[in-house]
Design an enzyme around this catalytic site. Structure first.
Site, PDB file in Angstrom:
ATOM      1  N   HIS A 189       0.847  -1.184   0.000  1.00  0.00           N
ATOM      2  CA  HIS A 189       0.000   0.000   0.000  1.00  0.00           C
ATOM      3  C   HIS A 189       0.880   1.229   0.000  1.00  0.00           C
ATOM      4  O   HIS A 189       1.936   1.225   0.631  1.00  0.00           O
ATOM      5  CB  HIS A 189      -0.914   0.020   1.241  1.00  0.00           C
ATOM      6  CG  HIS A 189      -2.050   0.967   1.104  1.00  0.00           C
ATOM      7  ND1 HIS A 189      -1.938   2.302   1.409  1.00  0.00           N
ATOM      8  CD2 HIS A 189      -3.313   0.778   0.652  1.00  0.00           C
ATOM      9  CE1 HIS A 189      -3.092   2.885   1.155  1.00  0.00           C
ATOM     10  NE2 HIS A 189      -3.947   2.002   0.701  1.00  0.00           N
ATOM     11  N   ASP A 204      -7.899  -5.587   0.132  1.00  0.00           N
ATOM     12  CA  ASP A 204      -8.374  -6.447  -0.956  1.00  0.00           C
ATOM     13  C   ASP A 204      -7.957  -7.906  -0.803  1.00  0.00           C
ATOM     14  O   ASP A 204      -8.395  -8.750  -1.577  1.00  0.00           O
ATOM     15  CB  ASP A 204      -7.855  -5.922  -2.304  1.00  0.00           C
ATOM     16  CG  ASP A 204      -8.415  -4.550  -2.624  1.00  0.00           C
ATOM     17  OD1 ASP A 204      -9.631  -4.367  -2.478  1.00  0.00           O
ATOM     18  OD2 ASP A 204      -7.638  -3.665  -3.032  1.00  0.00           O
TER      19      ASP A 204
HETATM   20  N1  CMC Z   1       4.024  -7.659  -4.661  1.00  0.00           N
HETATM   21  C1  CMC Z   1       5.350  -7.665  -4.849  1.00  0.00           C
HETATM   22  N2  CMC Z   1       6.140  -6.577  -4.730  1.00  0.00           N
HETATM   23  C2  CMC Z   1       5.534  -5.434  -4.397  1.00  0.00           C
HETATM   24  C3  CMC Z   1       4.150  -5.344  -4.201  1.00  0.00           C
HETATM   25  C4  CMC Z   1       3.391  -6.519  -4.352  1.00  0.00           C
HETATM   26  N3  CMC Z   1       2.082  -6.506  -4.178  1.00  0.00           N
HETATM   27  N4  CMC Z   1       3.818  -4.071  -3.886  1.00  0.00           N
HETATM   28  C5  CMC Z   1       4.955  -3.385  -3.894  1.00  0.00           C
HETATM   29  N5  CMC Z   1       5.994  -4.194  -4.195  1.00  0.00           N
HETATM   30  C6  CMC Z   1       7.424  -3.827  -4.248  1.00  0.00           C
HETATM   31  C7  CMC Z   1       7.725  -2.999  -5.486  1.00  0.00           C
HETATM   32  O1  CMC Z   1       8.103  -3.839  -6.564  1.00  0.00           O
HETATM   33  C8  CMC Z   1       8.854  -2.139  -4.997  1.00  0.00           C
HETATM   34  O2  CMC Z   1      10.020  -2.920  -4.960  1.00  0.00           O
HETATM   35  P1  CMC Z   1      11.484  -2.265  -5.292  1.00  0.00           P
HETATM   36  O3  CMC Z   1      11.721  -1.299  -4.186  1.00  0.00           O
HETATM   37  O4  CMC Z   1      12.410  -3.422  -5.321  1.00  0.00           O
HETATM   38  O5  CMC Z   1      11.322  -1.589  -6.629  1.00  0.00           O
HETATM   39  C9  CMC Z   1       8.481  -1.841  -3.547  1.00  0.00           C
HETATM   40  O6  CMC Z   1       7.663  -2.952  -3.147  1.00  0.00           O
HETATM   41  C10 CMC Z   1       7.711  -0.551  -3.365  1.00  0.00           C
HETATM   42  O7  CMC Z   1       6.530  -0.618  -4.143  1.00  0.00           O
HETATM   43  P2  CMC Z   1       5.956   0.568  -5.025  1.00  0.00           P
HETATM   44  O8  CMC Z   1       5.407  -0.016  -6.283  1.00  0.00           O
HETATM   45  O9  CMC Z   1       6.955   1.665  -5.143  1.00  0.00           O
HETATM   46  O10 CMC Z   1       4.774   1.045  -4.080  1.00  0.00           O
HETATM   47  P3  CMC Z   1       3.574   2.008  -4.485  1.00  0.00           P
HETATM   48  O11 CMC Z   1       3.245   2.772  -3.294  1.00  0.00           O
HETATM   49  O12 CMC Z   1       3.894   2.759  -5.721  1.00  0.00           O
HETATM   50  O13 CMC Z   1       2.386   0.977  -4.858  1.00  0.00           O
HETATM   51  C11 CMC Z   1       0.562  -0.492  -4.655  1.00  0.00           C
HETATM   52  C12 CMC Z   1       1.384   0.623  -3.995  1.00  0.00           C
HETATM   53  C13 CMC Z   1      -0.660  -0.778  -3.803  1.00  0.00           C
HETATM   54  C14 CMC Z   1       0.107  -0.043  -6.053  1.00  0.00           C
HETATM   55  C15 CMC Z   1       1.442  -1.767  -4.773  1.00  0.00           C
HETATM   56  O14 CMC Z   1       1.822  -2.211  -3.501  1.00  0.00           O
HETATM   57  C16 CMC Z   1       0.748  -2.873  -5.536  1.00  0.00           C
HETATM   58  O15 CMC Z   1       0.801  -2.907  -6.771  1.00  0.00           O
HETATM   59  N6  CMC Z   1       0.088  -3.854  -4.832  1.00  0.00           N
HETATM   60  C17 CMC Z   1      -0.670  -4.899  -5.492  1.00  0.00           C
HETATM   61  C18 CMC Z   1      -2.027  -4.370  -5.927  1.00  0.00           C
HETATM   62  C19 CMC Z   1      -2.970  -4.147  -4.767  1.00  0.00           C
HETATM   63  O16 CMC Z   1      -3.128  -5.006  -3.917  1.00  0.00           O
HETATM   64  N7  CMC Z   1      -3.641  -2.987  -4.762  1.00  0.00           N
HETATM   65  C20 CMC Z   1      -4.634  -2.644  -3.751  1.00  0.00           C
HETATM   66  C21 CMC Z   1      -4.191  -1.514  -2.891  1.00  0.00           C
HETATM   67  S1  CMC Z   1      -5.173  -1.302  -1.402  1.00  0.00           S
HETATM   68  C22 CMC Z   1      -6.800  -0.885  -1.784  1.00  0.00           C
HETATM   69  C23 CMC Z   1      -7.002  -0.149  -3.034  1.00  0.00           C
HETATM   70  O17 CMC Z   1      -6.458   0.925  -3.265  1.00  0.00           O
HETATM   71  O18 CMC Z   1      -7.769  -0.628  -3.834  1.00  0.00           O
END
Ligand code: CMC
Length: 392
Positions: free
Chosen positions: A270, A327
């Site tokens: 998140h 989720d």
């Molecule tokens: N699985 C594997 N790696 C992950 C995940 C994941 N679900 N989420 C983040 N990471 C890694 C990402 O690859 C990055 O790694 P590195 O530092 O090596 O590049 C690190 O963690 C930081 O992630 P980020 O992408 O910079 O984080 P963000 O704040 O931009 O993204 C997010 C947040 C929710 C989009 C992301 O965690 C994600 O894609 N999660 C899976 C989708 C999901 O469950 N979304 C629902 C969010 S909660 C309710 C809602 O909004 O609907």
């Protein structure tokens, strides 16, 4: 102009001041108008919570009855609006149908579109709260070829939605009170989450003084994506894929850690929570309760719990502070309730609706609001001379 800050994804940029929802991502705290989510969930009903978000205070019994009564008066969809549902292909995603139908509401209710007329805003608020569940159930009914049901306004908000979704004409439909109660609580958990992607979209569209229907329709589309609300559908598809491949949870986690393109642990991570999502903790408990009531427990719950256990003990996830989000377990509950996977994100939209409305109303009445208009860093070519076609 002058100094421009580069902040892709708005990681550090506050786009507004808001008095609605407070999140402390490090501590795992979520409050609506000051009330902790764990106190609201299970105690306050969804309409009570909606009132709190939209009007700022918990309603008295009288205020809640008046609010519910007004919503009840508007649950019917305009008869002509039903033709919309015929126009879409049977396999249309219900989120696409929902956003189109919400947008179409502005064509039927042109008498209440002025964002600066409080009575218009009030009418649009009530119409949206009343009609979105009807639209959602019709999107589902069309997808399975069943007739549309009129709302039964003797029923409560969630009961009515369940009956329109799962009932058929001329047949008694008994709403399972436990299902209604859990769904109501899940809606409470989804009701607002400050400046997430869809809410920011609602505000951005509204900042051009677009009407509430247009702004909420845009929010539905933003929610559709798998990184946002679409994650609940994506989680279930992920669990099913793991199951289909023999249930090897460890090898799936390895693929996630190897950053195989397109492979993420859906339902984890998140932008704001760097700790267990407080909503996920409540949902996990509800999932266990609901699934334990079933004669045949869903093996996907076991896969989900294994995934969580492995991830929470693995340095990849620990060092990145990746925890289950709201989720991760909701889809299992929706599935147990009988909703098809494609409807999961629609349920998220039903829950988030009062939050979108509250945030839009706050935006439109805030004297510091300006049209949302981000700047950019230009990285394209510098000036060059036009080359005539025959010389390229
Ligand atoms: N699985 C594997 N790696 C992950 C995940 C994941 N679900 N989420 C983040 N990471 C890694 C990402 O690859 C990055 O790694 P590195 O530092 O090596 O590049 C690190 O963690 C930081 O992630 P980020 O992408 O910079 O984080 P963000 O704040 O931009 O993204 C997010 C947040 C929710 C989009 C992301 O965690 C994600 O894609 N999660 C899976 C989708 C999901 O469950 N979304 C629902 C969010 S909660 C309710 C809602 O909004 O609907």
């Amino acid at each position: 102009t002058g100094h421009v800050t580069y902040d892709p994804g708005f990681v550090n940029t506050a786009a507004c001041a808001s008095a609605i929802t407070y999140i402390d991502g490090d501590a795992g705290i979520l409050r609506y108008r000051g009330y902790p989510i764990d106190q609201l969930a299970g105690k306050a009903s969804f309409l009570e919570t909606s009132y709190l978000l939209i009007y700022g205070e918990l309603p008295t019994a009288e205020q809640l009855a008046e609010f519910s009564g007004r919503i009840r008066l508007h649950t019917l969809l305009h008869e002509e609006m039903k033709q919309f549902f015929d126009g879409f292909p049977r396999d249309a995603h219900p989120m696409a149908v929902l956003s189109s139908a919400v947008s179409a509401l502005s064509t039927f209710y042109q008498d209440s579109l002025d964002p600066f007329d409080p009575e218009h805003v009030e009418m649009s608020t009530v119409r949206l709260m009343a009609k979105v569940p009807t639209i959602a159930s019709y999107a589902y009914k069309k997808s399975i070829g069943q007739p549309l049901l009129y709302p039964n306004n003797a029923l409560g908000y969630v009961e009515n939605f369940l009956r329109m979704t799962f009932g058929v004409p001329a047949t008694e439909y008994e709403v399972d009170p436990v299902v209604a109660q859990v769904l109501d609580m899940l809606f409470v958990l989804h009701a607002d989450h400050e400046q997430n992607c869809s809410t920011s979209t609602v505000r951005l569209v509204g900042s051009s003084n677009a009407n509430l229907f247009a702004s909420v329709s845009a929010g539905v589309n933003a929610l559709f994506g798998p990184l946002h609300g679409g994650a609940n559908q994506a989680v279930l598809e992920m669990l099913q894929a793991i199951q289909a491949e023999g249930g090897d949870v460890k090898s799936f986690v390895r693929r996630v850690k190897d950053k195989e393109p397109g492979v993420k642990l859906m339902g984890f991570g998140h932008r704001v929570y760097k700790n267990y999502d407080p909503r996920a903790a409540i949902v996990k408990q509800a999932a266990q309760d609901v699934l334990n009531r079933m004669a045949k427990p869903d093996p996907l719950l076991d896969i989900a719990m294994q995934l969580e256990e492995i991830a929470l003990a693995d340095d990849y996830f620990v060092s990145r502070k990746l925890y289950p989000n709201v989720d991760f377990y909701t889809g299992l509950i929706y599935k147990a309730m009988g909703f098809p996977t494609k409807m999961f994100t629609v349920l998220f939209a039903l829950g988030r609706l009062p939050g979108w409305i509250a945030q839009w109303r706050e935006m439109i009445t805030d004297p510091t609001t300006k049209i949302g208009r981000p700047r950019q860093l230009y990285v394209g070519p510098t000036e060059r001379a036009y080359v005539p076609m025959d010389q390229r």
